[in-house]
Design an enzyme around this catalytic site. Structure first.
Site, PDB file in Angstrom:
ATOM      1  N   LYS A   1      -2.994   3.338   1.502  1.00 26.00           N
ATOM      2  CA  LYS A   1      -2.833   2.760  -0.036  1.00 26.00           C
ATOM      3  C   LYS A   1      -3.251   1.682   0.598  1.00 26.00           C
ATOM      4  O   LYS A   1      -4.324   1.850  -0.330  1.00 26.00           O
ATOM      5  CB  LYS A   1      -1.040   2.872  -0.031  1.00 26.00           C
ATOM      6  CG  LYS A   1      -0.974   1.802  -1.486  1.00 26.00           C
ATOM      7  CD  LYS A   1       0.276   1.784  -2.101  1.00 26.00           C
ATOM      8  CE  LYS A   1       0.150   1.153  -2.824  1.00 26.00           C
ATOM      9  NZ  LYS A   1       0.008  -0.363  -3.105  1.00 26.00           N
ATOM     10  N   ASN A   2      -3.018   1.015   1.009  1.00 21.03           N
ATOM     11  CA  ASN A   2      -3.799  -0.759   0.687  1.00 21.03           C
ATOM     12  C   ASN A   2      -5.153  -0.558   1.233  1.00 21.03           C
ATOM     13  O   ASN A   2      -6.028  -1.917   0.589  1.00 21.03           O
ATOM     14  CB  ASN A   2      -2.970  -1.789   1.358  1.00 21.03           C
ATOM     15  CG  ASN A   2      -1.336  -1.753   1.595  1.00 21.03           C
ATOM     16  OD1 ASN A   2      -1.424  -1.847   0.297  1.00 21.03           O
ATOM     17  ND2 ASN A   2      -0.435  -2.781   1.857  1.00 21.03           N
TER      18      ASN A   2
ATOM     19  N   ARG B   1      -2.223  -3.438  -9.887  1.00 21.99           N
ATOM     20  CA  ARG B   1      -2.071  -4.691  -8.687  1.00 21.99           C
ATOM     21  C   ARG B   1      -3.051  -4.400  -8.238  1.00 21.99           C
ATOM     22  O   ARG B   1      -4.313  -5.734  -7.928  1.00 21.99           O
ATOM     23  CB  ARG B   1      -0.989  -4.947  -7.107  1.00 21.99           C
ATOM     24  CG  ARG B   1      -0.878  -6.107  -6.698  1.00 21.99           C
ATOM     25  CD  ARG B   1      -0.260  -7.545  -7.169  1.00 21.99           C
ATOM     26  NE  ARG B   1      -1.382  -8.607  -6.716  1.00 21.99           N
ATOM     27  CZ  ARG B   1      -1.095  -9.323  -6.857  1.00 21.99           C
ATOM     28  NH1 ARG B   1      -0.599  -9.868  -8.158  1.00 21.99           N
ATOM     29  NH2 ARG B   1      -1.420 -10.608  -5.977  1.00 21.99           N
TER      30      ARG B   1
ATOM     31  N   ASP C   1       4.401  -4.178  -7.548  1.00 20.39           N
ATOM     32  CA  ASP C   1       6.044  -4.328  -7.502  1.00 20.39           C
ATOM     33  C   ASP C   1       7.010  -6.294  -7.706  1.00 20.39           C
ATOM     34  O   ASP C   1       6.066  -6.738  -7.895  1.00 20.39           O
ATOM     35  CB  ASP C   1       6.469  -4.599  -5.836  1.00 20.39           C
ATOM     36  CG  ASP C   1       6.161  -2.993  -5.913  1.00 20.39           C
ATOM     37  OD1 ASP C   1       6.680  -2.047  -6.080  1.00 20.39           O
ATOM     38  OD2 ASP C   1       5.323  -3.025  -4.455  1.00 20.39           O
TER      39      ASP C   1
ATOM     40  N   ASP D   1       5.323  -5.085   4.381  1.00 23.50           N
ATOM     41  CA  ASP D   1       6.090  -3.985   3.741  1.00 23.50           C
ATOM     42  C   ASP D   1       7.587  -3.305   4.436  1.00 23.50           C
ATOM     43  O   ASP D   1       7.787  -2.407   3.627  1.00 23.50           O
ATOM     44  CB  ASP D   1       4.764  -3.345   3.317  1.00 23.50           C
ATOM     45  CG  ASP D   1       4.226  -3.433   1.989  1.00 23.50           C
ATOM     46  OD1 ASP D   1       4.473  -4.756   1.113  1.00 23.50           O
ATOM     47  OD2 ASP D   1       2.469  -3.355   2.449  1.00 23.50           O
TER      48      ASP D   1
ATOM     49  N   MET E   1       7.845 -13.797   3.266  1.00 22.22           N
ATOM     50  CA  MET E   1       6.956 -13.767   2.325  1.00 22.22           C
ATOM     51  C   MET E   1       7.457 -13.784   0.684  1.00 22.22           C
ATOM     52  O   MET E   1       6.028 -14.340  -0.173  1.00 22.22           O
ATOM     53  CB  MET E   1       5.544 -12.620   2.536  1.00 22.22           C
ATOM     54  CG  MET E   1       4.906 -12.943   3.576  1.00 22.22           C
ATOM     55  SD  MET E   1       3.429 -12.127   4.700  1.00 22.22           S
ATOM     56  CE  MET E   1       3.187 -12.723   5.548  1.00 22.22           C
TER      57      MET E   1
END
Length: 436
Positions: free
Chosen positions: A22-23, A97, A121, A320, A342
């Protein structure tokens, strides 16, 4: 809104293939804006966030040709730059995002880029300062009123290469600045750059389009600007977060699962962190086999103190997967401190696990101590709501472990990051259904 109905408490068995990353997908799709020539990308995950970004590019004027749900050709030769001023753009951009990463390519190629404050998110603050500080160092001027939550950068002359030291190793910030710098005049040096495999993939794709990027895989990237880029083909890596999710799922449910084509060389510390939880992994070529576990025991440090698992910029452990590690630890033997550095809201879903019978102490917004139940007591079924992508899948894994019927609401959050997850889990024997 849809929900999942899960009847848990039974082991699963079979093979599963992770989706495309996904990223990485969000980055490389935005990179297609850098050239008027066709760019074909394969192994894209068929998920909500990717489809939203594709729709946004189509509204911007990009010609999009689908070859399958996981492969598209993009051609950005007729961009409608005035679309950036429309209410429709503000609505679409604010819903995703990843939309922030269109700014760098648009700035480099058209001299302007705008974005509404993007959504995504609800896991804590995600600042955009790193992105815009980099654009300003390249010669752009900042436009926008923070009160309006609409930001932009413009330049009336070509961007100029420069040296910059990023305040944080932001993945999306590095990607955005990198995409702006490839068409800047001269040399750009980005120090303290993110160096995740997905950034490495973006760099390789840009180089295949004619960019000149060196230092790939390190935190010091050097970009020799070029005047134009051409088309290419690119294939996304397997999604490392899915791989980690399936490892945790196999362990907590006592399942016999093989993850095929897992992209093992790009997993970094993921296998070693799950081994610290006592989970056995057999790596065979590019596959990972997780055998059934009656028990798995969390390691301690050499002096006997409690194990701590924390996130860090790559090559540290990805944030994640901390939610997955936390859920998996609830049925381990031993204790572990989960330190989410984070994001200050990512651990707030643990109250739902406590309601299911997990023994977790939320120390503060960033730390939680898990006291493993060692399968002495299965998690209880529950009705719960998914607050974000990763917490949602963590709750799904917990529900598959629980002895009874659970309901997970707001599963649109899960759909943002996991492709057709209920169908793929049913192929392993999971009893899960989507209820409209």
């Amino acid at each position: 809104m849809s929900q999942f109905k899960i009847r848990g408490g039974k082991p699963l068995k079979g093979d599963i293939v992770p989706q495309g990353a996904k990223n990485e997908a969000l980055q490389v799709i935005c990179a297609t804006l850098l050239t008027p020539e066709p760019v074909t990308i394969s192994n894209l995950p068929d998920i909500v966030d990717v489809r939203k970004l594709i729709d946004l590019l189509a509204a911007l004027g990009v010609k999009i040709t689908p070859h399958s749900p996981n492969e598209y050709t993009f051609q950005a030769d007729t961009i409608d730059i005035d679309y950036l001023y429309t209410d429709d753009f503000r609505r679409r951009g604010a819903a995703l995002r990843g939309s922030v990463m269109i700014v760098g390519p648009l700035l480099a190629r058209f001299g302007k880029g705008y974005i509404p404050k993007p959504g995504g998110d609800k896991i804590g603050r995600r600042r955009l300062d790193t992105h815009f500080d980099g654009f300003i160092k390249l010669g752009a001027r900042l436009r926008g009123n923070p009160g309006e939550n609409f930001y932009g950068v413009e330049t009336h002359s070509p961007l100029q290469g420069t040296y910059m030291l990023l305040e944080e190793a932001s993945v999306t910030g590095t990607a955005n600045i990198l995409m702006a710098a490839v068409l800047a005049r001269g040399t750009t040096t980005i120090y303290h750059a993110a160096c995740e495999p997905y950034i490495q993939q973006l760099c390789r794709m840009l180089n295949s389009m004619g960019a000149r990027i060196t230092g790939i895989g390190s935190n010091l990237l050097t970009i020799e600007g070029v005047t134009s880029l051409h088309g290419t083909t690119h294939r996304c890596l397997p999604d490392m977060i899915e791989v980690g999710s399936f490892i945790g799922l196999a362990a907590i449910t006592g399942s016999d699962i093989t993850i095929r084509n897992a992209g093992v060389p790009y997993l970094g510390q993921i296998p070693s962190v799950f081994r610290k939880l006592g989970i056995t992994l057999h790596i065979i070529g590019d596959d990972i086999h997780i055998p059934p576990h009656d028990h798995y025991e969390i390691d301690t440090f050499m002096d006997g103190s409690i194990m701590t698992i924390s996130d860090a910029p790559w090559p540290g452990f990805t944030p994640d997967l901390l939610s997955i590690v936390l859920v998996t630890a609830t049925q381990a033997r031993g204790s572990v401190l989960i330190h989410q550095k984070m994001f200050e809201s990512r651990l707030f879903f643990v109250d739902k696990l406590i309601d299911m019978g997990a023994q977790i102490i939320l120390c503060d917004p960033h730390r939680a101590t898990v006291i493993g139940l060692d399968r002495r007591q299965p998690l209880r079924p529950a009705t719960m709501s998914s607050p974000d992508i990763r917490a949602g899948v963590s709750l799904l894994i917990a529900a598959l472990s629980a002895d009874g019927t659970s309901i997970i609401q707001n599963i649109e959050q899960i759909d943002r990051g996991y492709q057709n997850i209920e169908h793929r889990l049913r192929l392993l024997g999971a009893d899960i259904e989507r209820i409209p």
